[in-house]
Structures are given as structure tokens and as C-alpha cells.
Design a protein around this motif. Structure first.
Motif, PDB file in Angstrom:
ATOM      1  N   GLU A 287       0.837  -1.192   0.000  1.00 52.69           N
ATOM      2  CA  GLU A 287       0.000   0.000   0.000  1.00 52.69           C
ATOM      3  C   GLU A 287       0.874   1.244   0.000  1.00 52.69           C
ATOM      4  OE1 GLU A 287      -3.127   0.378  -0.169  1.00 52.69           O
ATOM      5  OE2 GLU A 287      -3.900  -1.642   0.214  1.00 52.69           O
ATOM      6  N   PRO A 288       0.508   2.248  -0.781  1.00 51.93           N
ATOM      7  CA  PRO A 288       1.236   3.500  -0.636  1.00 51.93           C
ATOM      8  C   PRO A 288       0.963   4.113   0.737  1.00 51.93           C
ATOM      9  CG  PRO A 288      -0.578   3.738  -2.217  1.00 51.93           C
ATOM     10  CD  PRO A 288      -0.554   2.304  -1.782  1.00 51.93           C
ATOM     11  N   VAL A 289       1.912   4.883   1.220  1.00 53.99           N
ATOM     12  CA  VAL A 289       1.693   5.600   2.482  1.00 53.99           C
ATOM     13  C   VAL A 289       0.543   6.588   2.305  1.00 53.99           C
ATOM     14  CG1 VAL A 289       2.730   7.201   4.142  1.00 53.99           C
ATOM     15  CG2 VAL A 289       4.090   5.329   3.188  1.00 53.99           C
ATOM     16  N   LEU A 290       0.521   7.208   1.150  1.00 53.05           N
ATOM     17  CA  LEU A 290      -0.555   8.161   0.843  1.00 53.05           C
ATOM     18  C   LEU A 290      -1.153   7.813  -0.504  1.00 53.05           C
ATOM     19  CD1 LEU A 290      -2.121  10.898   1.126  1.00 53.05           C
ATOM     20  CD2 LEU A 290      -0.245  11.904  -0.183  1.00 53.05           C
ATOM     21  N   ARG A 291      -2.465   7.765  -0.537  1.00 53.78           N
ATOM     22  CA  ARG A 291      -3.168   7.676  -1.812  1.00 53.78           C
ATOM     23  C   ARG A 291      -4.297   8.701  -1.764  1.00 53.78           C
ATOM     24  NH1 ARG A 291      -4.199   3.905  -5.961  1.00 53.78           N
ATOM     25  NH2 ARG A 291      -2.760   2.454  -5.032  1.00 53.78           N
TER      26      ARG A 291
ATOM     27  N   GLY B   9      -1.552   4.832   4.587  1.00 57.58           N
ATOM     28  CA  GLY B   9      -1.152   3.463   4.923  1.00 57.58           C
ATOM     29  C   GLY B   9      -2.260   2.449   4.672  1.00 57.58           C
ATOM     30  N   GLY B  10      -3.067   2.703   3.665  1.00 56.10           N
ATOM     31  CA  GLY B  10      -4.108   1.751   3.305  1.00 56.10           C
ATOM     32  C   GLY B  10      -5.426   1.947   4.049  1.00 56.10           C
TER      33      GLY B  10
ATOM     34  N   ASP C 227      -4.856  14.091  -7.742  1.00 54.05           N
ATOM     35  CA  ASP C 227      -4.496  12.700  -7.467  1.00 54.05           C
ATOM     36  C   ASP C 227      -3.009  12.670  -7.119  1.00 54.05           C
ATOM     37  OD1 ASP C 227      -7.015  12.092  -8.495  1.00 54.05           O
ATOM     38  OD2 ASP C 227      -6.237  11.471 -10.454  1.00 54.05           O
ATOM     39  N   LEU C 228      -2.682  12.009  -6.033  1.00 49.30           N
ATOM     40  CA  LEU C 228      -1.261  11.893  -5.695  1.00 49.30           C
ATOM     41  C   LEU C 228      -1.031  10.665  -4.829  1.00 49.30           C
ATOM     42  CD1 LEU C 228       1.415  13.519  -6.094  1.00 49.30           C
ATOM     43  CD2 LEU C 228       1.068  14.398  -3.784  1.00 49.30           C
ATOM     44  N   ASP C 229       0.019   9.931  -5.126  1.00 44.42           N
ATOM     45  CA  ASP C 229       0.452   8.815  -4.283  1.00 44.42           C
ATOM     46  C   ASP C 229       1.842   9.113  -3.743  1.00 44.42           C
ATOM     47  OD1 ASP C 229      -1.772   7.372  -4.929  1.00 44.42           O
ATOM     48  OD2 ASP C 229      -0.723   5.832  -6.095  1.00 44.42           O
ATOM     49  N   ALA C 230       2.123   8.614  -2.561  1.00 43.55           N
ATOM     50  CA  ALA C 230       3.496   8.603  -2.052  1.00 43.55           C
ATOM     51  C   ALA C 230       3.725   7.244  -1.419  1.00 43.55           C
ATOM     52  CB  ALA C 230       3.709   9.717  -1.036  1.00 43.55           C
ATOM     53  N   HIS C 231       4.804   6.611  -1.813  1.00 44.21           N
ATOM     54  CA  HIS C 231       5.177   5.330  -1.216  1.00 44.21           C
ATOM     55  C   HIS C 231       6.220   5.564  -0.126  1.00 44.21           C
ATOM     56  CE1 HIS C 231       3.209   4.021  -4.920  1.00 44.21           C
ATOM     57  NE2 HIS C 231       2.967   2.911  -4.252  1.00 44.21           N
ATOM     58  N   ARG C 232       6.416   4.520   0.662  1.00 44.77           N
ATOM     59  CA  ARG C 232       7.332   4.655   1.798  1.00 44.77           C
ATOM     60  C   ARG C 232       8.697   5.158   1.341  1.00 44.77           C
ATOM     61  NH1 ARG C 232       7.190   3.976   6.900  1.00 44.77           N
ATOM     62  NH2 ARG C 232       4.988   3.527   6.625  1.00 44.77           N
ATOM     63  N   GLY C 233       9.163   6.215   1.973  1.00 43.89           N
ATOM     64  CA  GLY C 233      10.463   6.771   1.654  1.00 43.89           C
ATOM     65  C   GLY C 233      10.448   7.795   0.535  1.00 43.89           C
ATOM     66  N   ASP C 234       9.281   7.994  -0.084  1.00 41.88           N
ATOM     67  CA  ASP C 234       9.209   8.993  -1.159  1.00 41.88           C
ATOM     68  C   ASP C 234       9.329  10.406  -0.594  1.00 41.88           C
ATOM     69  OD1 ASP C 234       8.809   7.100  -3.105  1.00 41.88           O
ATOM     70  OD2 ASP C 234       6.689   7.545  -3.442  1.00 41.88           O
ATOM     71  N   VAL C 235      10.028  11.246  -1.333  1.00 39.94           N
ATOM     72  CA  VAL C 235      10.071  12.672  -1.033  1.00 39.94           C
ATOM     73  C   VAL C 235       9.487  13.383  -2.252  1.00 39.94           C
ATOM     74  CG1 VAL C 235      11.518  14.661  -0.507  1.00 39.94           C
ATOM     75  CG2 VAL C 235      12.103  12.397   0.417  1.00 39.94           C
ATOM     76  N   VAL C 236       8.352  14.030  -2.033  1.00 41.74           N
ATOM     77  CA  VAL C 236       7.637  14.690  -3.120  1.00 41.74           C
ATOM     78  C   VAL C 236       7.715  16.196  -2.886  1.00 41.74           C
ATOM     79  CG1 VAL C 236       5.420  14.937  -4.299  1.00 41.74           C
ATOM     80  CG2 VAL C 236       6.048  12.723  -3.275  1.00 41.74           C
ATOM     81  N   ALA C 237       8.278  16.899  -3.860  1.00 42.75           N
ATOM     82  CA  ALA C 237       8.340  18.363  -3.779  1.00 42.75           C
ATOM     83  C   ALA C 237       7.135  18.928  -4.518  1.00 42.75           C
ATOM     84  CB  ALA C 237       9.625  18.872  -4.409  1.00 42.75           C
ATOM     85  N   ILE C 238       6.406  19.812  -3.847  1.00 48.11           N
ATOM     86  CA  ILE C 238       5.229  20.440  -4.446  1.00 48.11           C
ATOM     87  C   ILE C 238       5.558  21.904  -4.696  1.00 48.11           C
ATOM     88  CG2 ILE C 238       2.791  20.994  -4.131  1.00 48.11           C
ATOM     89  CD1 ILE C 238       2.568  18.497  -2.392  1.00 48.11           C
ATOM     90  N   LEU C 239       5.561  22.262  -5.971  1.00 44.72           N
ATOM     91  CA  LEU C 239       5.944  23.610  -6.379  1.00 44.72           C
ATOM     92  C   LEU C 239       4.749  24.274  -7.048  1.00 44.72           C
ATOM     93  CD1 LEU C 239       9.375  22.708  -8.059  1.00 44.72           C
ATOM     94  CD2 LEU C 239       8.879  23.042  -5.641  1.00 44.72           C
ATOM     95  N   GLY C 240       4.695  25.584  -6.942  1.00 44.82           N
ATOM     96  CA  GLY C 240       3.608  26.294  -7.607  1.00 44.82           C
ATOM     97  C   GLY C 240       3.508  27.707  -7.073  1.00 44.82           C
ATOM     98  N   GLY C 241       2.836  28.535  -7.821  1.00 48.40           N
ATOM     99  CA  GLY C 241       2.709  29.939  -7.464  1.00 48.40           C
ATOM    100  C   GLY C 241       1.835  30.151  -6.243  1.00 48.40           C
ATOM    101  N   SER C 242       1.903  31.350  -5.709  1.00 47.71           N
ATOM    102  CA  SER C 242       1.084  31.713  -4.563  1.00 47.71           C
ATOM    103  C   SER C 242      -0.391  31.634  -4.947  1.00 47.71           C
ATOM    104  CB  SER C 242       1.460  33.133  -4.141  1.00 47.71           C
ATOM    105  OG  SER C 242       0.639  33.534  -3.086  1.00 47.71           O
ATOM    106  N   GLY C 243      -1.182  31.020  -4.067  1.00 49.17           N
ATOM    107  CA  GLY C 243      -2.622  30.928  -4.308  1.00 49.17           C
ATOM    108  C   GLY C 243      -3.030  29.774  -5.207  1.00 49.17           C
ATOM    109  N   SER C 244      -2.076  28.903  -5.569  1.00 51.20           N
ATOM    110  CA  SER C 244      -2.413  27.796  -6.472  1.00 51.20           C
ATOM    111  C   SER C 244      -3.105  26.640  -5.749  1.00 51.20           C
ATOM    112  CB  SER C 244      -1.162  27.314  -7.206  1.00 51.20           C
ATOM    113  OG  SER C 244      -0.159  26.931  -6.299  1.00 51.20           O
ATOM    114  N   GLY C 245      -3.112  26.664  -4.426  1.00 50.87           N
ATOM    115  CA  GLY C 245      -3.829  25.629  -3.675  1.00 50.87           C
ATOM    116  C   GLY C 245      -2.940  24.658  -2.926  1.00 50.87           C
TER     117      GLY C 245
END
Ligand code: ADP
Ligand code: MG
Length: 258
Positions: free
Chosen positions: A7-11, A69-70, A29-47
Motif C-alpha cells: 500500500e502507498p503511504v498516501l493515496r 497506509g491503506g 491525485d497523488l500517491d506517495a510510497h514509503r520513503g518517497d520525497v515529493v516536492a510540491i511547487l507552484g505559485g502563490s494561491g495555487s492551492g
């Protein structure tokens, strides 16, 4: 404590959120599996912050599913933008498996450093106070704040407060750490000490989503870069692709406007 390896840590699927008729998240939609480092980039006010707050269930999405975690968040929607929590205890248990680090640290001003760090373990997770204190001292040592246990937040620099906030986030051994512009409020000379700490957590295999404007850091530390624009994922991919010659022109324009 550990997620099922399959199971991904986050689904997260189809997360939408509006405020007063304004669609702020348009189906993420976004998944993160154990040990993943996801950088979220975007302009101000994009959510970006709204998305993290939905994942932490500080904010209830208007639609979509979130599983940590499922385990699915116990939410039911009425289709008119209303979310109902179907099991408050299960929701709190799920929320307790994530930890958020905020731009403005958000330490509790009326509590000493050590009390900030032990609060969630003791009051949310039922850890005996003595054990929580032992662990808190180890975490303060880890973030370079040994010797500050009895200080008040107002006595610390921004960088020191943020390192305590990271110790506080680690204190519950969360499955998923959410960082919302952790260095944006810091003086330039304090940014590096916090980025180095986050990098060390990445090297330890922590699963993390990091909203940041530190592009070199994002490129260096993450396995996945997500560009959020106007409430939707505009593009995503490994940093080599996102920062490479075939990157999305929209993302490139965001990186180098004008
Ligand atoms: P970001 O973190 O990418 O800068 P936010 O998620 O903070 O963006 O905000 C996205 C949009 O949602 C902005 O237009 C903001 O004003 C609006 N917004 C965020 N939170 C609220 C709220 N609680 N009430 C009304 N509008 C909000
Ligand atoms: Mg924000």
C-alpha cells in the motif's frame, strides 16, 4: 506503525475543495510510497497549502478519497460540497499518523520547548510522560536543539523554532510528514540549517511532501516534483525530467518567468 508494503503511504484521489464558490482544488491525485520525497511547487494561491491541509484532514475536501497506509479517511460526501465524518475516532487516528510543519512554526507559545515536543505523544498517542520526555530529548539532540528543552519559543530564532517544530513532528513517528514552506519565514542565513535537517530526514527514508520555493533543494532532495497550478497538477515527474530540456513549457515558465 508500518504501512503494508503493497500500500502507498498516501493515496489521494480526486481531491476537490472550494471556498465560497471559488474552486481552489480541482481534482488532485497523488500517491506517495514509503520513503518517497515529493516536492510540491507552484505559485502563490495555487492551492498548495489547501491540498496539504486536506491530506492532514485539517480541512475537509469537498470530494475525493484519502488513504494513509491503506486506511481510508472516514468521510462521506453529500455531493453539494458537504463532507461528513462518519467515524470521528478513526479520523483522529488517521490524522495522528501525519505531521505538519508550518511556515510560521506554530509552536505553542505558552509551552516550553520540551512540552511542545511531548504534547502529542502524551495527549494524543497515550505515551507515558517519562518515555515521551526521554524521546523528546533525543529528538532535540537530533535537530541540534539539545540544551533548549526549558526555553520558551519566543526566546528562539526562527530557525531554532522550526527545528523544534520538526522535532515535535517527529515525536509521534508519523507515517507521512507534510512541510508547508518550512523555510519561507526564515532569515536567509537560517534557511540552510533547516534544509539540511529535512535532507537528513529524507536520507533516513521518511515519507514527505514538501511545499517549497527552494528550487535547487527540491531538485536535489526529491524523487518526484509536482507542479500545482490553479488547483490542479499541471505536470509531475522525477526532477531530472522536470528540470531537464524536455520539461513542460508551463513549468519552465513558472521557474523562469518573463
Ligand atoms: P498556496 O498555498 O498555493 O499559496 P492556498 O491553498 O493557501 O494557496 O490558497 C489557495 C486559494 O484558496 C487562495 O485564493 C486562498 O485565498 C483561498 N483560500 C485558502 N484557504 C481559504 C479559506 N479558509 N477561506 C477562503 N479562502 C481560502
Ligand atoms: Mg501556502
Amino acid at each position: 506503525m508500518t504501512a503494508q508494503s503493497s500500500e502507498p503511504v498516501l493515496r489521494a484521489r480526486g481531491i476537490t475543495k472550494s471556498f465560497g464558490g471559488q474552486a481552489v482544488l480541482k481534482g488532485i491525485d497523488l500517491d506517495a510510497h514509503r520513503g518517497d520525497v515529493v516536492a510540491i511547487l507552484g505559485g502563490s494561491g495555487s492551492g498548495k497549502s489547501t491540498f496539504l491541509r486536506c491530506l492532514n484532514l485539517l480541512e475537509m475536501p469537498d470530494a475525493g478519497t484519502i488513504a494513509i497506509g491503506g486506511t481510508a479517511a472516514p468521510l462521506r460526501y453529500d455531493g453539494k460540497g458537504g463532507a461528513r465524518v462518519t467515524d470521528a475516532r478513526a479520523l483522529n487516528a488517521l490524522r495522528a499518523r501525519t505531521a505538519m510543519v508550518f511556515q510560521n512554526f506554530n509552536l505553542w507559545a505558552h509551552m516550553t520547548v520540551i512540552d511542545n515536543v511531548i504534547a502529542a505523544p502524551v495527549h494524543v498517542h497515550g505515551v507515558p510522560r517519562a518515555a515521551a520526555i526521554d524521546r523528546a530529548h533525543a529528538l532535540l539532540d537530533k535537530v541540534g536543539m539539545a540544551g533548549f528543552a526549558g526555553h520558551w519559543p519566543r526566546q528562539l530564532s526562527g530557525g531554532q523554532q522550526q527545528r523544534v517544530a520538526i522535532a515535535r513532528a517527529l515525536a509521534t513517528d508519523p507515517d507521512l510528514m507534510l512541510f508547508d514552506e518550512p523555510t519561507s519565514a526564515l532569515d536567509p542565513e537560517r534557511v540552510r540549517e533547516v534544509l539540511d535537517l529535512i535532507r537528513a530526514l529524507a536520507d533516513e527514508g521518511r515519507t514527505m511532501l514538501i511545499v517549497t520555493h527552494e528550487m535547487a533543494f527540491a531538485r536535489d532532495v526529491s524523487g518526484q516534483v509536482v507542479h500545482v497550478r490553479d488547483g490542479a497538477i499541471e505536470s509531475m515527474g522525477p526532477p531530472e525530467a522536470m528540470f531537464g530540456p524536455d520539461a513542460s513549457p508551463v513549468f519552465r515558465a513558472f521557474l523562469s518567468p518573463g
